[in-house]
Enzyme design. Structure first.
Site, PDB file in Angstrom:
ATOM      1  N   ARG A  69     -42.515  48.212  57.823  1.00 57.65           N
ATOM      2  CA  ARG A  69     -42.608  49.423  57.017  1.00 57.65           C
ATOM      3  C   ARG A  69     -43.087  49.034  55.631  1.00 57.65           C
ATOM      4  O   ARG A  69     -42.646  48.041  55.066  1.00 57.65           O
ATOM      5  CB  ARG A  69     -41.239  50.099  56.903  1.00 57.65           C
ATOM      6  CG  ARG A  69     -40.810  50.811  58.162  1.00 57.65           C
ATOM      7  CD  ARG A  69     -39.482  51.519  57.971  1.00 57.65           C
ATOM      8  NE  ARG A  69     -38.384  50.599  57.861  1.00 57.65           N
ATOM      9  CZ  ARG A  69     -37.779  50.241  56.744  1.00 57.65           C
ATOM     10  NH1 ARG A  69     -38.157  50.750  55.584  1.00 57.65           N
ATOM     11  NH2 ARG A  69     -36.786  49.386  56.754  1.00 57.65           N
ATOM     12  N   TYR A 197     -48.095  50.365  62.473  1.00 59.60           N
ATOM     13  CA  TYR A 197     -46.770  49.774  62.694  1.00 59.60           C
ATOM     14  C   TYR A 197     -45.720  50.874  62.963  1.00 59.60           C
ATOM     15  O   TYR A 197     -45.645  51.859  62.200  1.00 59.60           O
ATOM     16  CB  TYR A 197     -46.331  48.920  61.488  1.00 59.60           C
ATOM     17  CG  TYR A 197     -44.879  48.534  61.643  1.00 59.60           C
ATOM     18  CD1 TYR A 197     -44.513  47.559  62.561  1.00 59.60           C
ATOM     19  CD2 TYR A 197     -43.874  49.203  60.958  1.00 59.60           C
ATOM     20  CE1 TYR A 197     -43.179  47.256  62.790  1.00 59.60           C
ATOM     21  CE2 TYR A 197     -42.531  48.911  61.175  1.00 59.60           C
ATOM     22  CZ  TYR A 197     -42.197  47.939  62.090  1.00 59.60           C
ATOM     23  OH  TYR A 197     -40.877  47.650  62.321  1.00 59.60           O
ATOM     24  N   LYS A 206     -38.083  57.242  61.546  1.00 57.74           N
ATOM     25  CA  LYS A 206     -37.609  57.209  60.158  1.00 57.74           C
ATOM     26  C   LYS A 206     -38.092  58.432  59.370  1.00 57.74           C
ATOM     27  O   LYS A 206     -37.357  58.993  58.563  1.00 57.74           O
ATOM     28  CB  LYS A 206     -38.085  55.936  59.462  1.00 57.74           C
ATOM     29  CG  LYS A 206     -37.683  54.651  60.163  1.00 57.74           C
ATOM     30  CD  LYS A 206     -36.199  54.496  60.237  1.00 57.74           C
ATOM     31  CE  LYS A 206     -35.830  53.089  60.699  1.00 57.74           C
ATOM     32  NZ  LYS A 206     -34.378  52.918  60.823  1.00 57.74           N
ATOM     33  N   HIS A 226     -28.475  56.825  58.852  1.00 53.77           N
ATOM     34  CA  HIS A 226     -29.018  55.594  59.433  1.00 53.77           C
ATOM     35  C   HIS A 226     -27.859  54.831  60.078  1.00 53.77           C
ATOM     36  O   HIS A 226     -27.403  53.822  59.550  1.00 53.77           O
ATOM     37  CB  HIS A 226     -29.667  54.797  58.297  1.00 53.77           C
ATOM     38  CG  HIS A 226     -30.473  53.626  58.747  1.00 53.77           C
ATOM     39  ND1 HIS A 226     -30.763  52.574  57.900  1.00 53.77           N
ATOM     40  CD2 HIS A 226     -31.047  53.321  59.931  1.00 53.77           C
ATOM     41  CE1 HIS A 226     -31.485  51.684  58.550  1.00 53.77           C
ATOM     42  NE2 HIS A 226     -31.670  52.110  59.780  1.00 53.77           N
ATOM     43  N   SER A 248     -30.744  46.619  57.182  1.00 55.14           N
ATOM     44  CA  SER A 248     -31.411  45.802  58.212  1.00 55.14           C
ATOM     45  C   SER A 248     -30.820  44.391  58.217  1.00 55.14           C
ATOM     46  O   SER A 248     -30.264  43.937  57.227  1.00 55.14           O
ATOM     47  CB  SER A 248     -32.911  45.693  57.974  1.00 55.14           C
ATOM     48  OG  SER A 248     -33.337  46.585  57.020  1.00 55.14           O
ATOM     49  N   CYS A 250     -28.297  43.144  59.894  1.00 60.96           N
ATOM     50  CA  CYS A 250     -26.840  43.009  59.976  1.00 60.96           C
ATOM     51  C   CYS A 250     -26.349  43.135  61.425  1.00 60.96           C
ATOM     52  O   CYS A 250     -25.160  43.244  61.670  1.00 60.96           O
ATOM     53  CB  CYS A 250     -26.140  44.059  59.121  1.00 60.96           C
ATOM     54  SG  CYS A 250     -26.287  43.752  57.353  1.00 60.96           S
ATOM     55  N   ASP A 277     -29.522  53.430  65.945  1.00 59.51           N
ATOM     56  CA  ASP A 277     -30.218  53.501  64.649  1.00 59.51           C
ATOM     57  C   ASP A 277     -29.960  54.779  63.846  1.00 59.51           C
ATOM     58  O   ASP A 277     -29.866  54.708  62.636  1.00 59.51           O
ATOM     59  CB  ASP A 277     -31.732  53.357  64.886  1.00 59.51           C
ATOM     60  CG  ASP A 277     -32.493  53.013  63.616  1.00 59.51           C
ATOM     61  OD1 ASP A 277     -31.965  52.237  62.801  1.00 59.51           O
ATOM     62  OD2 ASP A 277     -33.615  53.525  63.435  1.00 59.51           O
ATOM     63  N   ARG A 375     -41.070  43.522  67.805  1.00 60.46           N
ATOM     64  CA  ARG A 375     -40.195  44.590  68.318  1.00 60.46           C
ATOM     65  C   ARG A 375     -40.310  44.793  69.821  1.00 60.46           C
ATOM     66  O   ARG A 375     -41.316  44.448  70.428  1.00 60.46           O
ATOM     67  CB  ARG A 375     -40.596  45.911  67.641  1.00 60.46           C
ATOM     68  CG  ARG A 375     -40.438  45.921  66.128  1.00 60.46           C
ATOM     69  CD  ARG A 375     -39.046  46.249  65.756  1.00 60.46           C
ATOM     70  NE  ARG A 375     -38.787  46.152  64.325  1.00 60.46           N
ATOM     71  CZ  ARG A 375     -37.817  46.840  63.711  1.00 60.46           C
ATOM     72  NH1 ARG A 375     -37.052  47.674  64.390  1.00 60.46           N
ATOM     73  NH2 ARG A 375     -37.602  46.666  62.425  1.00 60.46           N
TER      74      ARG A 375
HETATM   75  C1  OXD Z   1     -35.227  49.670  60.177  1.00 64.09           C
HETATM   76  C2  OXD Z   1     -35.525  49.894  61.600  1.00 64.09           C
HETATM   77  O1  OXD Z   1     -36.085  49.129  59.473  1.00 64.09           O
HETATM   78  O2  OXD Z   1     -34.656  50.422  62.302  1.00 64.09           O
HETATM   79  O3  OXD Z   1     -34.142  50.050  59.745  1.00 64.09           O
HETATM   80  O4  OXD Z   1     -36.632  49.555  62.049  1.00 64.09           O
HETATM   81 MN    MN Z   2     -33.083  51.263  61.192  1.00 67.20          MN
END
Ligand code: OXD
Ligand code: MN
Length: 596
Positions: A69, A197, A206, A226, A248, A250, A277, A375
């Site tokens: 991102r 992406y 998102k 989130h 992210s 974690c 997510d 991913r």
């Molecule tokens: C993030 C994702 O960046 O879930 O939080 O891809």
């Molecule tokens: Mn996320």
């Protein structure tokens, strides 16, 4: 395909702008999907993996400048700058449409524009939002077919309504200089150009489900968060659902798919995945909080996923999965760092270059075969522990809300906030250390309130206010907790084993939420009393346990300075309750005898 006038008008206006050669409506059929796969294989956009090893799976490589991102190119475009707030990039809407309009102009010449009608949430649910994404990328279509409910049914559901999110995406020429990810919450519109992406282009995720939805949630009285959602079933068969927010890196997906450690498995504990997510949270008629995962797939980070860290994820991605930017072998296999087994003898790295294990760059650093942010996109139904409730239109009732971060010092393994208001403060002061997988100085602490810093579609001060107000409408607000799986020893080793053993902590959280569980009061909140967390079968010393729950008032007072600095940027817009909590916490810590 549709008689919806508003939709027809918008699609033709956007086609006028982008000038595609043809327009194809995505109907959600298997035949159309197969045809698109064939077309994308023929053009090289996707590569079919070995059918024996990876049935129904494909590989895709993004441009090398387009692997994550791009937060600095992501904007909230509200009429007033203050409505976007100090933590978002802002652009005036007319200017934003003008700038991106220039990049979209003629961008689809020689290409097809796909019209993807999709829903976030099950049809017929009060949670559900409908969106339409226009895109010139088959990769986007195939991902959206996994991540959302897409196709003809959605148009039927939409009927004549113009209440849908308008998403326009074009790869453009993948030039980072001509990339913009724009959100117009006042117009319920998203424009994304110049990227391929996932996080920038799967507009249901998102962009809609967090940035636009957070704005809608404030207006309509709910929360778009989130957060993962998981169910924990105890030996008596009672299932408690928890929603948890983590920045992210974690281990959110790992936690959502946790496998109980053996002694707890023997006792009869089970975990059910609802989402990894995003959680949309509403007050139910019964006054409880109900949470729903609006997605139908996982868009997870591949590196580090193996049969020890997350066997359920590994089982989920065995088929019908799209892999992006991992290592590809010549015989149609894929691999990633921290994956299963030995690396292959050779392959093609995420950037398209030949790769062999042991390769290093000029500085002697290992060259990874898979991008650290590579991913998998996989259907949620394939998860072996998917909750039977995952697509219940009502959502699932929440027992507790959990915030977390990666802190090698300071934050204890778990603590419980004193109240909803204090819990909002705990969420608002969430922070995490930057890891190798992220941009920035490693080890540096980045504040990330509710893990929403990059995803809040409006002024974060108003977002805190919305949380506070929302809590006031709940007759019995759920308890709020904070966890930190990553606390370290003086010599840098982790104090807590993490992974499956995190269930021991969740069990204490659930007990507390039901009015049980022994706890000790500290200035920052309640921590488990000695012996309150089941440590059976764990090789962990008393001294380590003590360190895990230590609250060092001096360190915390220092941390508070950073809280204050962070909040200062919001000026008068910050709800007074936040500073009230700050002062109360400071007072409690000072009384602890640490203040000079
Ligand atoms: C993030 C994702 O960046 O879930 O939080 O891809
Ligand atoms: Mn996320």
């Amino acid at each position: 395909m549709t008689r919806n006038k508003a939709l027809q008008k918008w699609v033709s206006e956007m086609a006028e702008l982008c000038q595609p050669d043809r327009i194809v409506w995505i109907d959600g059929s298997e035949e159309q999907k197969r045809a698109l796969e064939r077309e994308a294989m023929a053009s090289g956009e996707i590569i079919k993996l070995d059918e024996e090893k990876w049935p129904g799976c494909f590989y895709h490589r993004t441009a090398t400048n387009d692997v994550a991102r791009t937060e600095h190119l992501t904007y909230i475009c509200t009429s007033k700058k203050e409505d976007a707030g100090p933590t978002n990039n802002w652009m005036e809407p007319a200017e934003a449409y003008r700038q991106a309009g220039a990049y979209f102009k003629g961008a689809m010449r020689g290409r097809t524009m796909y019209v993807i009608p999709f829903a976030m949430g099950p049809l017929g649910s009060p949670f559900t939002k409908i969106g339409i994404e226009l895109t010139d990328s088959i990769y986007v279509v195939l991902n959206m077919l996994i991540m959302t409910r897409a196709g003809e049914d959605i148009l039927e559901q939409l009927g004549d309504s113009d209440n849908f999110t308008r998403g326009l995406h074009s790869k453009g020429d993948l030039d980072i200089e001509k990339r913009l990810i724009l959100h117009f919450p006042e117009d319920n519109t998203i424009w994304s150009v110049g990227s391929g992406y996932g996080g920038n282009v799967l507009l249901g995720k998102k962009c809609l489900s967090l940035r636009i939805a957070s704005w809608l949630g404030r207006q309509e009285g709910w929360l778009a968060e989130h957060m993962l959602i998981m169910g924990v079933e105890n030996p008596e068969g009672r299932i408690d659902y928890i929603a948890a927010a983590f920045p992210s890196a974690c281990g959110k997906t790992n936690l959502a798919m946790l496998i109980p450690p053996e002694p707890l498995q023997k006792q009869g504990y089970k975990v059910w995945t609802v989402g990894d997510d995003i959680a949309w949270i509403r007050r139910g008629e019964d006054g409880r909080l109900w949470a729903l995962n609006p997605e139908t797939g996982f868009f997870g980070v591949a590196p580090g996923t193996n049969s020890k860290t997350n066997p359920n994820a590994l089982a989920t991605i065995r088929q019908n999965t799209i892999f992006t930017n991992v290592l590809l072998t010549h015989d149609g296999d894929v691999w990633w760092e921290g994956g299963e087994g030995e690396p292959p003898a050779e392959g093609i790295a995420w950037d398209g270059r030949p790769w062999k294990p042991g390769m290093v760059d000029e500085g002697g650093k290992p060259i990874p075969g898979a991008h650290p942010n590579s991913r998998f996109t996989a259907p949620i139904k394939q998860c072996p522990i998917i909750s039977p409730e995952w697509d219940n239109p009502k959502g699932v009732p929440l027992t507790a809300i959990v915030f977390g971060g990666r802190r090698s010092r300071l934050a204890p393994l778990v603590y419980e906030a004193f109240s909803w208001q204090h819990g909002v403060y705990v969420g608002a002061t969430m922070a995490s250390e930057i890891t190798a997988a992220q941009y920035g100085k490693q080890g540096q602490v980045r504040r990330d309130p509710m893990a929403m810093l990059p995803f809040c579609g409006y002024n974060m001060a108003d977002y805190f206010r919305h949380w506070l107000e929302f809590g006031k409408t709940l007759p019995h607000p759920p308890k709020i907790f904070h966890v930190n799986w990553f606390r370290k020893d003086e010599d840098g080793s982790f104090l807590w084993p993490g992974y499956g053993d995190n269930l021991r902590v969740l069990n204490w959280i659930i007990e507390r939420a039901h009015g049980g569980g022994a706890a000790v009061e500290t200035p920052i909140g309640y921590v488990p009393a000695p012996g309150a967390i089941d440590m059976s079968g764990l090789d962990i010393s008393e001294d380590t346990v003590k360190k895990l729950f230590e609250v060092d008032a001096r360190d915390w007072l220092e941390e508070l300075e950073d809280h204050r600095r962070f909040f200062e940027q919001f000026g008068d817009r910050l709800p007074p309750e936040i500073m009230e909590e700050y002062h109360a916490l400071k007072e409690r810590l000072s009384q602890g005898g640490a203040a000079e």
